[in-house]
Design a protein around this motif. Structure first.
Motif, PDB file in Angstrom:
ATOM      1  N   VAL A  59      31.988  50.627  41.940  1.00  0.00           N
ATOM      2  CA  VAL A  59      30.580  50.903  42.241  1.00  0.00           C
ATOM      3  C   VAL A  59      29.741  50.772  40.976  1.00  0.00           C
ATOM      4  N   ARG A  60      30.244  51.301  39.869  1.00  0.00           N
ATOM      5  CA  ARG A  60      29.514  51.202  38.596  1.00  0.00           C
ATOM      6  C   ARG A  60      29.366  49.750  38.162  1.00  0.00           C
ATOM      7  N   ILE A  61      30.430  48.961  38.324  1.00  0.00           N
ATOM      8  CA  ILE A  61      30.373  47.533  37.961  1.00  0.00           C
ATOM      9  C   ILE A  61      29.324  46.817  38.804  1.00  0.00           C
ATOM     10  N   LEU A  62      29.323  47.092  40.087  1.00  0.00           N
ATOM     11  CA  LEU A  62      28.367  46.424  40.980  1.00  0.00           C
ATOM     12  C   LEU A  62      26.930  46.804  40.640  1.00  0.00           C
ATOM     13  N   LYS A  63      26.692  48.063  40.348  1.00  0.00           N
ATOM     14  CA  LYS A  63      25.331  48.486  39.997  1.00  0.00           C
ATOM     15  C   LYS A  63      24.904  47.907  38.651  1.00  0.00           C
ATOM     16  N   LYS A  64      25.835  47.819  37.726  1.00  0.00           N
ATOM     17  CA  LYS A  64      25.531  47.228  36.418  1.00  0.00           C
ATOM     18  C   LYS A  64      25.193  45.749  36.574  1.00  0.00           C
ATOM     19  N   ASN A  65      25.979  45.038  37.378  1.00  0.00           N
ATOM     20  CA  ASN A  65      25.721  43.614  37.603  1.00  0.00           C
ATOM     21  C   ASN A  65      24.391  43.409  38.323  1.00  0.00           C
ATOM     22  N   LEU A  66      24.083  44.309  39.245  1.00  0.00           N
ATOM     23  CA  LEU A  66      22.811  44.219  39.966  1.00  0.00           C
ATOM     24  C   LEU A  66      21.639  44.372  39.001  1.00  0.00           C
ATOM     25  N   ALA A  67      21.743  45.329  38.087  1.00  0.00           N
ATOM     26  CA  ALA A  67      20.671  45.558  37.113  1.00  0.00           C
ATOM     27  C   ALA A  67      20.501  44.350  36.192  1.00  0.00           C
ATOM     28  N   LYS A  68      21.596  43.658  35.892  1.00  0.00           N
ATOM     29  CA  LYS A  68      21.528  42.486  35.013  1.00  0.00           C
ATOM     30  C   LYS A  68      21.134  41.221  35.761  1.00  0.00           C
ATOM     31  N   GLY A  69      21.092  41.292  37.105  1.00  0.00           N
ATOM     32  CA  GLY A  69      20.797  40.099  37.886  1.00  0.00           C
ATOM     33  C   GLY A  69      21.983  39.166  38.022  1.00  0.00           C
ATOM     34  N   GLN A  70      23.205  39.731  37.897  1.00  0.00           N
ATOM     35  CA  GLN A  70      24.421  38.930  38.003  1.00  0.00           C
ATOM     36  C   GLN A  70      24.920  38.953  39.441  1.00  0.00           C
ATOM     37  N   PRO A  71      24.832  37.836  40.193  1.00  0.00           N
ATOM     38  CA  PRO A  71      25.330  37.814  41.581  1.00  0.00           C
ATOM     39  C   PRO A  71      26.818  38.164  41.623  1.00  0.00           C
ATOM     40  N   THR A  72      27.200  39.007  42.566  1.00  0.00           N
ATOM     41  CA  THR A  72      28.583  39.480  42.617  1.00  0.00           C
ATOM     42  C   THR A  72      29.104  39.477  44.046  1.00  0.00           C
ATOM     43  N   ALA A  73      30.307  38.943  44.210  1.00  0.00           N
ATOM     44  CA  ALA A  73      31.028  38.975  45.481  1.00  0.00           C
ATOM     45  C   ALA A  73      32.129  40.021  45.371  1.00  0.00           C
ATOM     46  N   LEU A  74      32.344  40.777  46.439  1.00  0.00           N
ATOM     47  CA  LEU A  74      33.337  41.856  46.431  1.00  0.00           C
ATOM     48  C   LEU A  74      34.470  41.551  47.396  1.00  0.00           C
ATOM     49  N   VAL A  75      35.697  41.572  46.863  1.00  0.00           N
ATOM     50  CA  VAL A  75      36.909  41.485  47.681  1.00  0.00           C
ATOM     51  C   VAL A  75      37.528  42.877  47.688  1.00  0.00           C
ATOM     52  N   ASP A  76      37.556  43.499  48.858  1.00  0.00           N
ATOM     53  CA  ASP A  76      37.852  44.934  48.999  1.00  0.00           C
ATOM     54  C   ASP A  76      39.195  45.111  49.698  1.00  0.00           C
ATOM     55  N   LEU A  77      40.289  45.025  48.928  1.00  0.00           N
ATOM     56  CA  LEU A  77      41.636  45.024  49.502  1.00  0.00           C
ATOM     57  C   LEU A  77      42.231  46.425  49.561  1.00  0.00           C
ATOM     58  N   SER A  78      43.134  46.610  50.518  1.00  0.00           N
ATOM     59  CA  SER A  78      43.738  47.917  50.756  1.00  0.00           C
ATOM     60  C   SER A  78      45.222  47.727  51.032  1.00  0.00           C
ATOM     61  N   LYS A  79      46.059  48.381  50.232  1.00  0.00           N
ATOM     62  CA  LYS A  79      47.513  48.233  50.393  1.00  0.00           C
ATOM     63  C   LYS A  79      47.977  48.694  51.773  1.00  0.00           C
ATOM     64  N   HIS A  80      47.379  49.776  52.271  1.00  0.00           N
ATOM     65  CA  HIS A  80      47.806  50.346  53.548  1.00  0.00           C
ATOM     66  C   HIS A  80      46.774  50.130  54.653  1.00  0.00           C
ATOM     67  N   PHE A  81      45.764  49.279  54.380  1.00  0.00           N
ATOM     68  CA  PHE A  81      44.730  48.941  55.364  1.00  0.00           C
ATOM     69  C   PHE A  81      44.011  50.185  55.880  1.00  0.00           C
ATOM     70  N   THR A  82      43.646  51.065  54.948  1.00  0.00           N
ATOM     71  CA  THR A  82      42.974  52.309  55.305  1.00  0.00           C
ATOM     72  C   THR A  82      41.600  52.381  54.644  1.00  0.00           C
ATOM     73  N   ALA A  83      40.692  53.113  55.284  1.00  0.00           N
ATOM     74  CA  ALA A  83      39.336  53.275  54.755  1.00  0.00           C
ATOM     75  C   ALA A  83      39.347  53.986  53.403  1.00  0.00           C
ATOM     76  N   ALA A  84      40.298  54.909  53.220  1.00  0.00           N
ATOM     77  CA  ALA A  84      40.344  55.698  51.984  1.00  0.00           C
ATOM     78  C   ALA A  84      40.630  54.842  50.755  1.00  0.00           C
ATOM     79  N   GLU A  85      41.160  53.661  50.948  1.00  0.00           N
ATOM     80  CA  GLU A  85      41.494  52.789  49.820  1.00  0.00           C
ATOM     81  C   GLU A  85      40.406  51.745  49.540  1.00  0.00           C
ATOM     82  N   THR A  86      39.319  51.760  50.293  1.00  0.00           N
ATOM     83  CA  THR A  86      38.302  50.729  50.148  1.00  0.00           C
ATOM     84  C   THR A  86      37.085  51.222  49.359  1.00  0.00           C
TER      85      THR A  86
END
Length: 568
Positions: free
Chosen positions: A365-392
């Motif tokens: 979250v901090r990385i994404l907000k920092k990139n947003l402030a700098k104007g750096q476009p960012t794509a997020l790949v949100d993987l989960s070992k056990h396919f659970t919401a708690a890991e995303t």
């Protein structure tokens, strides 16, 4: 009487805030802060797709992503397409493809579809030598009659799991154990030879012969396809490894094919080996579009924690970092050493609760907000070992009020290769399309196609696959279904889909009111920066096949154009 008044007062205390919130929501829906806009699509290219199968990731994703790149993706009529275990009509599909070639800029085709009738059938059916030769001649004749239309083909290596026709739990378990040991031995690693021999003796000879023959036949087919690429019939061939593991007989075939490709002196632009299957058509579309527009993306890759790059996620034969670099090369890009020299950043999260990595979500979250402030476009790949919401990462992103519609891409589908390929393709299609925008209407249309694809992925990859699928499966099992991968939708289609829609719409109602969803986002246009805001989001969803593993999902976003930049 006093008790009545007391209860009435309590009721008023409860209802007044609820009614106020309801009226506020209705007011927001009826009176947008800006001017409603109706985005217009601009299609300048036409690509024919013969999908791996009829599931949305293999077909609808490519159609939707094509709109980001101004490309109309045309697919065979539904009556010719496969449906679950029912194969597609391969002969009729070949006739249809030949008739459509005259108006095509390119063709992306699945060999498994044209030969077997889809991926599931390809896992079970054996093709005769005559059937293989007939397909190869067809591809040669197709190229000869339309030499100016490039053919991009892809073929899938068999997975380690035995064919369904090989039945029995113990038998299938022994075959998989044998395959893993044989793969380790072929890789030059020490193995227990006695254990390997005992496993071989336990497996019924006919079953083992059927299992091994599947790989030999597939290897022979792929060698012939490599030959067609060598002689120019195919503009490019991609060989995908389906549901791989680090060691196994599938890797023996893969390494042999790598040697064959090297012997012929072919480059990765001609033949590319990749991990994955469902996302390959989408990756090919992005690679083709990048070549058409002269876009060679430079991508800076960030990982959620120091071990994420080397983490091997479920159904993968290689670490995440290896797969990431592979998908970037497949799209025609390369990794950048720093954000400053990159076109965009790819943030890859590989959370595993067993490894105590969940703290990395806040870092993302901090990385994404920092990139947003700098104007750096960012794509997020949100993987989960056990396919659970708690890991995303996404729920923390929404809670932090991060403007999710400013993500360049989002993907968190079931495997690393699927998610990486999807996110990289979306990001490339959007970024490569920006320079071609001629006016504000086209800029808004491009942004609308981008947001449509993005919201589809957010709703399915997180809200369905991490929140709802387990609840739905549990309800089905309580109703008597022991196998949610084989539903009787002829009898219970309405009930299953009602349960799906009820659960998903509950999420959507809450999500639409979050600051993360409603935050305005900028659009680059010839006249300058345009600010848009999502005013509403409607969704339609159903089970495309008689199983819960994937859903058909289409969103309809409603936009408004703000008169000025929002206050910061």
């Amino acid at each position: 009487m006093s008790r009545f008044l007391k209860n009435r007062s309590l009721l008023i205390l409860i209802l007044v805030p609820f009614l106020a919130l309801l009226l506020w929501n209705l007011r927001q829906l009826q009176h947008p802060a800006g001017t409603p806009v109706s985005p217009q699509e601009t299609m300048t290219r036409r690509v024919i797709l013969i999908p791996l199968d009829g599931r949305p990731p293999c077909r609808q994703f490519v159609i939707d992503a094509g709109r980001i790149g101004g490309t109309e993706v045309v697919t065979p009529p539904h009556e010719l397409q496969d449906y679950y275990s029912q194969p597609g009509d391969t002969k009729a599909m070949r006739i249809w493809l030949e008739n459509e070639m005259n108006s095509a800029d390119a063709v992306i085709l699945s060999v498994d579809q044209l030969l077997y009738g889809g991926l599931l059938t390809a896992r079970e059916k054996q093709a005769s030598a005559a059937e293989v030769e007939e397909l190869l001649r067809y591809l040669q004749e197709l190229h000869q009659s339309h030499p100016d239309v490039p053919i991009y083909a892809f073929s899938i290596l068999p997975r380690l799991t035995p064919q369904d026709t090989i039945d029995g739990y113990d038998e299938r378990r022994d075959i998989m154990a044998y395959s893993r040991l044989a793969g380790r031995k072929a890789a030059g690693l020490p193995v227990d030879e006695e254990k390997l021999a005992k496993l071989k003796d336990k497996i019924p000879p006919a079953s083992l012969a059927r299992y091994l023959a599947h790989f030999r036949e597939n290897a022979a087919l792929n060698e012939r396809l490599i030959d067609l690429t060598h002689d120019g019939t195919l503009a490019r061939l991609v060989l995908g490894q389906d549901d791989g593991e680090e060691y196994g007989i599938p890797n023996i075939e893969k390494f042999a094919l790598q040697g064959y490709i090297k012997d012929l002196g072919l480059t990765e632009q001609q033949v590319f080996l990749t991990h994955g299957a469902d996302e390959i058509a989408l990756s090919l579309l992005a690679a083709w579009h990048n070549a058409q527009t002269g876009y060679a993306p430079k991508i800076f890759v960030q990982y959620s924690d120091p071990q994420a790059k080397d983490r091997v996620m479920p159904y993968m034969a290689v670490p995440t970092g290896t797969c990431t670099e592979e998908k970037i090369r497949l799209a025609g890009g390369k990794t950048a050493a720093s954000p400053e020299e990159a076109d965009f950043t790819l943030l890859v999260s590989t959370n595993d609760a067993d490894k105590d990595t969940l703290a990395s979500r806040a870092d993302c979250v901090r990385i994404l907000k920092k990139n947003l402030a700098k104007g750096q476009p960012t794509a997020l790949v949100d993987l989960s070992k056990h396919f659970t919401a708690a890991e995303t990462v996404l729920p923390q992103l929404i809670a932090s009020k991060y403007p999710v519609n400013r993500l360049l891409a989002y993907a968190g589908w079931n495997t690393t290769s699927n998610a990486l390929g999807t996110a990289i393709a979306q990001a490339c299609l959007y970024r490569s399309s920006l320079p071609a925008v001629q006016n504000d209407d086209e800029a808004i249309g491009l942004a609308a196609a981008q947001i449509h694809f993005l919201e589809n992925r957010l709703l399915e990859d997180y809200f369905y696959l991490k929140e709802d699928i387990d609840v739905i499966n549990g309800t089905l099992k309580k109703a008597g279904y022991t196998n949610t991968a084989d539903l009787d939708l002829d009898r219970n289609y309405r009930w299953a889909n009602l349960m799906l829609r009820t659960s998903m719409m509950r999420h959507l109602r809450v999500y639409r009111q979050t600051d993360a969803f409603r935050a305005p986002f900028p659009v680059d246009a010839p006249s300058g920066t345009i600010w848009l805001q999502l005013h509403d989001l409607q969704a339609d969803m159903s089970f495309p096949w008689p199983r819960t593993f994937e859903i058909y999902l289409e969103t309809t976003p409603f936009f408004e154009r703000l008169s000025s930049a929002p206050a910061t």
